[in-house]
Design a protein around this motif. Sequence first.
Motif, PDB file in Angstrom:
ATOM      1  N   ALA A 231      49.748  15.173 -32.455  1.00 41.05           N
ATOM      2  CA  ALA A 231      51.144  15.615 -32.401  1.00 41.05           C
ATOM      3  C   ALA A 231      52.075  14.606 -31.740  1.00 41.05           C
ATOM      4  CB  ALA A 231      51.229  16.951 -31.661  1.00 41.05           C
ATOM      5  N   GLN A 232      51.542  13.697 -30.929  1.00 41.43           N
ATOM      6  CA  GLN A 232      52.411  12.786 -30.185  1.00 41.43           C
ATOM      7  C   GLN A 232      53.282  11.920 -31.097  1.00 41.43           C
ATOM      8  OE1 GLN A 232      52.590  13.186 -26.854  1.00 41.43           O
ATOM      9  NE2 GLN A 232      54.447  11.924 -27.091  1.00 41.43           N
ATOM     10  N   PRO A 233      52.733  11.353 -32.180  1.00 38.66           N
ATOM     11  CA  PRO A 233      53.613  10.589 -33.087  1.00 38.66           C
ATOM     12  C   PRO A 233      54.725  11.443 -33.678  1.00 38.66           C
ATOM     13  CG  PRO A 233      51.309  10.075 -33.521  1.00 38.66           C
ATOM     14  CD  PRO A 233      51.323  11.247 -32.589  1.00 38.66           C
ATOM     15  N   LEU A 234      54.446  12.714 -33.936  1.00 40.60           N
ATOM     16  CA  LEU A 234      55.478  13.605 -34.475  1.00 40.60           C
ATOM     17  C   LEU A 234      56.556  13.878 -33.435  1.00 40.60           C
ATOM     18  CD1 LEU A 234      53.121  16.162 -36.282  1.00 40.60           C
ATOM     19  CD2 LEU A 234      54.408  14.291 -37.325  1.00 40.60           C
ATOM     20  N   ILE A 235      56.133  14.038 -32.180  1.00 44.02           N
ATOM     21  CA  ILE A 235      57.101  14.260 -31.101  1.00 44.02           C
ATOM     22  C   ILE A 235      57.998  13.037 -30.937  1.00 44.02           C
ATOM     23  CG2 ILE A 235      57.333  14.628 -28.614  1.00 44.02           C
ATOM     24  CD1 ILE A 235      54.733  16.230 -28.713  1.00 44.02           C
ATOM     25  N   ASP A 236      57.386  11.856 -31.009  1.00 45.15           N
ATOM     26  CA  ASP A 236      58.157  10.617 -30.866  1.00 45.15           C
ATOM     27  C   ASP A 236      59.191  10.466 -31.977  1.00 45.15           C
ATOM     28  OD1 ASP A 236      56.596  10.095 -28.672  1.00 45.15           O
ATOM     29  OD2 ASP A 236      55.211   8.750 -29.730  1.00 45.15           O
ATOM     30  N   GLN A 237      58.905  11.057 -33.159  1.00 42.12           N
ATOM     31  CA  GLN A 237      59.846  10.983 -34.276  1.00 42.12           C
ATOM     32  C   GLN A 237      60.846  12.133 -34.267  1.00 42.12           C
ATOM     33  OE1 GLN A 237      57.836  10.320 -38.104  1.00 42.12           O
ATOM     34  NE2 GLN A 237      56.060   9.522 -36.987  1.00 42.12           N
ATOM     35  N   GLY A 238      60.746  12.998 -33.252  1.00 40.61           N
ATOM     36  CA  GLY A 238      61.711  14.077 -33.112  1.00 40.61           C
ATOM     37  C   GLY A 238      61.373  15.333 -33.884  1.00 40.61           C
ATOM     38  N   TYR A 239      60.139  15.459 -34.354  1.00 41.54           N
ATOM     39  CA  TYR A 239      59.743  16.658 -35.097  1.00 41.54           C
ATOM     40  C   TYR A 239      59.537  17.833 -34.142  1.00 41.54           C
ATOM     41  CZ  TYR A 239      59.021  14.244 -39.544  1.00 41.54           C
ATOM     42  OH  TYR A 239      59.206  13.552 -40.707  1.00 41.54           O
ATOM     43  N   PHE A 240      59.833  19.023 -34.637  1.00 40.13           N
ATOM     44  CA  PHE A 240      59.596  20.249 -33.876  1.00 40.13           C
ATOM     45  C   PHE A 240      58.111  20.591 -33.935  1.00 40.13           C
ATOM     46  CE2 PHE A 240      58.953  24.874 -34.148  1.00 40.13           C
ATOM     47  CZ  PHE A 240      59.368  25.245 -32.875  1.00 40.13           C
ATOM     48  N   ILE A 241      57.524  20.879 -32.777  1.00 36.91           N
ATOM     49  CA  ILE A 241      56.105  21.238 -32.708  1.00 36.91           C
ATOM     50  C   ILE A 241      55.992  22.753 -32.566  1.00 36.91           C
ATOM     51  CG2 ILE A 241      53.939  20.939 -31.474  1.00 36.91           C
ATOM     52  CD1 ILE A 241      54.985  18.434 -32.897  1.00 36.91           C
ATOM     53  N   PRO A 242      55.378  23.421 -33.521  1.00 39.18           N
ATOM     54  CA  PRO A 242      55.274  24.889 -33.461  1.00 39.18           C
ATOM     55  C   PRO A 242      54.390  25.353 -32.313  1.00 39.18           C
ATOM     56  CG  PRO A 242      53.941  24.021 -35.255  1.00 39.18           C
ATOM     57  CD  PRO A 242      54.741  22.869 -34.722  1.00 39.18           C
ATOM     58  N   GLY A 243      54.642  26.574 -31.852  1.00 42.50           N
ATOM     59  CA  GLY A 243      53.887  27.144 -30.746  1.00 42.50           C
ATOM     60  C   GLY A 243      52.547  27.709 -31.179  1.00 42.50           C
ATOM     61  N   PRO A 244      51.759  28.177 -30.200  1.00 45.09           N
ATOM     62  CA  PRO A 244      50.403  28.676 -30.494  1.00 45.09           C
ATOM     63  C   PRO A 244      50.380  29.870 -31.446  1.00 45.09           C
ATOM     64  CG  PRO A 244      50.667  28.256 -28.145  1.00 45.09           C
ATOM     65  CD  PRO A 244      52.027  28.133 -28.749  1.00 45.09           C
ATOM     66  N   GLU A 245      51.415  30.707 -31.423  1.00 42.06           N
ATOM     67  CA  GLU A 245      51.430  31.912 -32.248  1.00 42.06           C
ATOM     68  C   GLU A 245      52.154  31.712 -33.573  1.00 42.06           C
ATOM     69  OE1 GLU A 245      49.651  34.467 -31.330  1.00 42.06           O
ATOM     70  OE2 GLU A 245      49.120  33.379 -29.497  1.00 42.06           O
ATOM     71  N   HIS A 246      52.441  30.471 -33.911  1.00 41.39           N
ATOM     72  CA  HIS A 246      53.178  30.192 -35.145  1.00 41.39           C
ATOM     73  C   HIS A 246      52.359  30.605 -36.368  1.00 41.39           C
ATOM     74  CE1 HIS A 246      56.098  28.104 -37.692  1.00 41.39           C
ATOM     75  NE2 HIS A 246      55.064  27.618 -38.372  1.00 41.39           N
ATOM     76  N   LYS A 247      53.024  31.277 -37.295  1.00 47.43           N
ATOM     77  CA  LYS A 247      52.382  31.718 -38.538  1.00 47.43           C
ATOM     78  C   LYS A 247      53.200  31.196 -39.714  1.00 47.43           C
ATOM     79  CE  LYS A 247      49.410  34.588 -36.433  1.00 47.43           C
ATOM     80  NZ  LYS A 247      49.841  34.364 -35.041  1.00 47.43           N
ATOM     81  N   ARG A 248      52.510  30.732 -40.740  1.00 41.69           N
ATOM     82  CA  ARG A 248      53.193  30.292 -41.950  1.00 41.69           C
ATOM     83  C   ARG A 248      52.179  30.118 -43.066  1.00 41.69           C
ATOM     84  NH1 ARG A 248      56.560  25.869 -41.559  1.00 41.69           N
ATOM     85  NH2 ARG A 248      56.372  25.478 -43.791  1.00 41.69           N
ATOM     86  N   GLN A 249      52.666  30.211 -44.295  1.00 41.57           N
ATOM     87  CA  GLN A 249      51.823  29.939 -45.445  1.00 41.57           C
ATOM     88  C   GLN A 249      51.855  28.449 -45.751  1.00 41.57           C
ATOM     89  OE1 GLN A 249      51.527  32.516 -48.775  1.00 41.57           O
ATOM     90  NE2 GLN A 249      52.679  34.191 -47.815  1.00 41.57           N
TER      91      GLN A 249
END
Length: 358
Positions: A231-249
């Motif tokens: 996840a660190q490269p995504l954070i460095d690029q400003g991406y939102f990191i979903p939380g532990p309870e995140h749900k999605r298809q």
Amino acid sequence: MRQQSTGKKKNPLWLFGAAGAFVLAKAKALLPLLKLGKAGGAVLSMLVTVGAYAILFPFGFAVGFVLLILGHELGHVIAAKRKGLPVSGIFFIPFLGALTNMKRNPRDAVTEAYIAFGGPLVGSMCALAVFAAALVWNHPLLYSLAYVGFFLNLINMLPINPLDGGRIVVAVSRWMWVVGLVGGLVVIYFMPNIILIIIWLMFAWDMYKKFVKYRNHGQPRAVVMPIQVEAQPLIDQGYFIPGPEHKRQLDFTTYCDLEDGRQDVLIYWENMQLEGRLTLPEQGTIKRVHVIKIDHLQHENGLRLTVHCQVDYEKYEDDAYYDVPIASRWKFGISYALLAVFLVYMMHLTHKAVGISA
């Protein structure tokens, strides 16, 4: 004057404690076997099973009993190899028996029955060899092992899944499962056994799901696969990191290998740069792929995510699986009946031989 004991009655669970103590005591000596891979794991589980049985029975009987189980399982391995199906190994389970792990399932009922029949066939031949040795040396231990070997292979011939008999009769007629339901109750009535009861209940529930609850559509199944993402490269690029309870298809692609029938599911989450491949345990119709939870783990290079992806699917039931030629039905039916009669006769003969030798 007879003295009566005033001590408390021992809890039968001490047997399991003793088995655990034995395993722990020998674990250090057995650890090098794990370095041998699958073969080492099989030998290790086999030795642990011998130790567990040795708590209840004489050591010689425990060794012979486990070797008879090994012979039975090798029958499955030989049959699977003859049909070109890869086998990953044999695993022993104390007080339950053993199982042969196959890397892929048979593609038709004839192959399934052939592999299932290999176990009782070779297992019966092993018991017959022990019986012959008992006649030569007239040893009570060998007679006991022979009788138990014949008996266990006969019980395994009951037309109940997941016993071998339940898989053999699919090449004869699925109506034999009804015979198994009734016959299983009769066996349990005369020989009550907790393991047989559990197997029968599992079989009855499976029959209910197959022919009643999910008669008009496939049985729902689910498989979970954890996929790690840095996840660190995504954070460095400003991406939102979903939380532990995140749900999605999630997006997915599925395909089936025509050669071995294996079905793979490719899972994608583009924004998270997530991609994974999951092999289904059986062919099915994919309903959805979704995230059920996300673990956040800190390590020296930053944040790492473990995304738990669940694949919901319905097992694909192909009626063509049970299309068996008439000649094959007769072959398996006659072989099944002859082996069952042989085992009953050999149990009688062993019992009679013990009486004569005594």
